[in-house]
Design an enzyme around this catalytic site. Structure first.
Site, mmCIF file in Angstrom:
data_model
loop_
_atom_site.group_PDB
_atom_site.id
_atom_site.type_symbol
_atom_site.label_atom_id
_atom_site.label_comp_id
_atom_site.label_asym_id
_atom_site.label_seq_id
_atom_site.Cartn_x
_atom_site.Cartn_y
_atom_site.Cartn_z
ATOM 1 N N THR A 38 0.870 -1.179 0.000
ATOM 2 C CA THR A 38 0.000 0.000 0.000
ATOM 3 C C THR A 38 0.908 1.230 0.000
ATOM 4 O OG1 THR A 38 -1.848 -1.041 1.124
ATOM 5 C CG2 THR A 38 -1.561 1.313 1.531
ATOM 6 N N ARG B 217 -15.072 -5.434 -0.243
ATOM 7 C CA ARG B 217 -14.449 -5.079 1.042
ATOM 8 C C ARG B 217 -13.719 -3.736 0.918
ATOM 9 N NH1 ARG B 217 -8.910 -3.875 2.696
ATOM 10 N NH2 ARG B 217 -8.741 -4.336 4.908
ATOM 11 N N VAL B 218 -13.899 -2.880 1.894
ATOM 12 C CA VAL B 218 -13.195 -1.596 1.900
ATOM 13 C C VAL B 218 -12.347 -1.523 3.166
ATOM 14 C CG1 VAL B 218 -13.461 0.911 2.021
ATOM 15 C CG2 VAL B 218 -14.956 -0.420 0.534
ATOM 16 N N GLY B 219 -11.097 -1.137 3.019
ATOM 17 C CA GLY B 219 -10.196 -1.039 4.166
ATOM 18 C C GLY B 219 -10.142 0.369 4.727
ATOM 19 N N ASP B 220 -9.080 0.646 5.442
ATOM 20 C CA ASP B 220 -8.938 1.951 6.099
ATOM 21 C C ASP B 220 -8.465 3.049 5.151
ATOM 22 O OD1 ASP B 220 -6.474 0.411 5.987
ATOM 23 O OD2 ASP B 220 -5.539 2.068 7.087
ATOM 24 N N THR C 85 -0.781 2.208 6.981
ATOM 25 C CA THR C 85 -0.732 0.966 6.216
ATOM 26 C C THR C 85 -0.746 -0.209 7.186
ATOM 27 O OG1 THR C 85 0.636 -0.464 4.837
ATOM 28 C CG2 THR C 85 1.803 1.251 6.062
ATOM 29 N N GLY C 86 -1.468 -1.252 6.819
ATOM 30 C CA GLY C 86 -1.547 -2.412 7.698
ATOM 31 C C GLY C 86 -2.899 -3.063 7.572
ATOM 32 N N GLY D 37 -6.280 -3.203 7.691
ATOM 33 C CA GLY D 37 -7.190 -2.070 7.683
ATOM 34 C C GLY D 37 -8.328 -2.108 8.677
HETATM 35 N N1 ASP Z 1 -4.444 -0.879 4.951
HETATM 36 C C1 ASP Z 1 -4.709 -1.549 3.698
HETATM 37 C C2 ASP Z 1 -6.070 -2.176 3.751
HETATM 38 O O1 ASP Z 1 -6.409 -2.772 4.768
HETATM 39 C C3 ASP Z 1 -3.693 -2.602 3.354
HETATM 40 C C4 ASP Z 1 -2.240 -2.289 3.612
HETATM 41 O O2 ASP Z 1 -1.909 -1.219 4.076
HETATM 42 O O3 ASP Z 1 -1.403 -3.153 3.307
HETATM 43 O O4 ASP Z 1 -6.762 -2.150 2.763
#
Ligand code: ASP
Length: 320
Positions: free
Chosen positions: A186, A214-217, A237-238, A240
């Site tokens: 990301t 699906r929607v992340g952060d 990032t991580g 989400g």
């Molecule tokens: N934060 C992102 C999500 O969950 C993924 C990532 O940062 O690797 O969509």
């Protein structure tokens, strides 16, 4: 002012990330070198904007476009694949000066989702557009589109196969498998420009094997992205879901404002404290109104790079 005192230029700074979650086994010397090279190119693209006195918003966008165009990161081309083997992308941007923000989620085909997010902020009364509505808006704005094959790389096809095979091996429902242990890519950027304004932006394909829709952060303002002049700009990032539940990006600003702690203290408390305690993995990049930067992560590595007006520059992946 005495003649001997030279008015110092206000500090300006750019920090970018290319995702938390990477471990050494995920990288060959070649892939690490290729990714570091793109990180540096993205950093320089954004920093050039700041140097000539441009807006932080343009700087973070320039960096992110470079990373979206590269197949080496999980954003734009090279995004990870959904369980159905397709690419659905999320992006957001926030202007710390006006407090305005724009985002798109679950979009397909938009070459640079970050441009769409910026236009949502500037051309609509809304903050977040999703799916077909966001794509229709991007077409009206004459943004570039690419066919699905443009976004899908061999590397991500293999990654999806590995994850789905693992799920079968563990007799897990397919949608419960992921590659949290070795995620990559990301992208995000935060800037303090010469005028003292803070900006933040984030772009992603999300998580491998995610459920369609699906929607992340990353496109959620306050979770994956936040900027407020006088306080800080943050891009996360991580995993989400954890960043959404903890409203991580906004929490950094809240801690600074209400607890009067430094950027380093606020970001460490969240990434190594709250997030870790909740079982979430990831990291963030942040800059405050004085140009201090922070880039903590609780995963083995996080691609990150920064450049400051004092001439210092660094690209890093692991604890270095
Ligand atoms: N934060 C992102 C999500 O969950 C993924 C990532 O940062 O690797 O969509």
């Amino acid at each position: 002012m005495p003649a001997s005192v030279i008015a110092a230029e206000p500090p300006f700074t750019l920090v970018i990330h290319g995702g938390a979650g990477v471990s050494r086994k995920d990288l060959t010397p070649e892939t690490e070198a290729a990714r570091r090279k793109v990180m540096e190119a993205a950093l320089r693209a954004g920093f050039a904007v700041l140097e000539r006195g441009g807006a932080g918003l343009d700087a973070v966008q320039a960096s992110i476009v470079t990373l979206e165009d590269s197949p080496h990161f999980n954003a734009g081309r090279g995004s990870v694949l959904t369980a159905q083997g397709e690419v659905e992308m999320d992006a957001s941007i926030m202007d710390g000066a006006s407090g305005k923000a724009g985002a798109v989620a679950g979009v397909r085909g938009i070459k640079n989702p970050i441009r769409a997010a910026r236009l949502v902020m500037e051309k609509t009364p809304h903050v977040l557009l999703i799916g077909g509505g966001a794509e229709e808006f991007a077409r009206e704005q004459k943004l570039d589109f690419e066919p699905m094959e443009y976004f899908i790389t061999q590397e991500q096809k293999e990654r999806l196969e590995r994850v789905q095979k693992k799920a079968r091996g563990q007799a897990l429902a397919p949608q419960l498998a992921d590659d949290f242990g070795s995620r990559i890519g990301t992208v995000g950027a935060v800037a303090l420009d010469k005028a003292g304004h803070l900006s933040a932006a984030t772009s992603t394909g999300g998580l491998t094997n995610k459920h369609h829709g699906r929607v992340g952060d990353s496109p959620i303002i306050g979770a994956g992205t936040f900027a407020q002049d006088g306080v800080c700009a943050v891009s996360c990032t991580g995993h989400g879901e954890f960043f959404i539940r903890l409203a991580v990006a906004h929490d950094v600003a809240a801690r600074m404002k209400y607890q009067h702690v430094t950027l380093a203290a606020a970001t460490d408390a969240i990434i190594h404290g709250e997030l870790k305690k909740a079982g979430g993995d990831g990291g963030l990049i942040a800059v405050d109104s004085k140009g201090n930067i922070a880039a903590p992560f609780n995963t083995p590595g996080m691609f990150r790079a920064w450049m400051k007006s004092d001439g210092t520059m660094q690209v890093a992946v692991f604890a270095e």
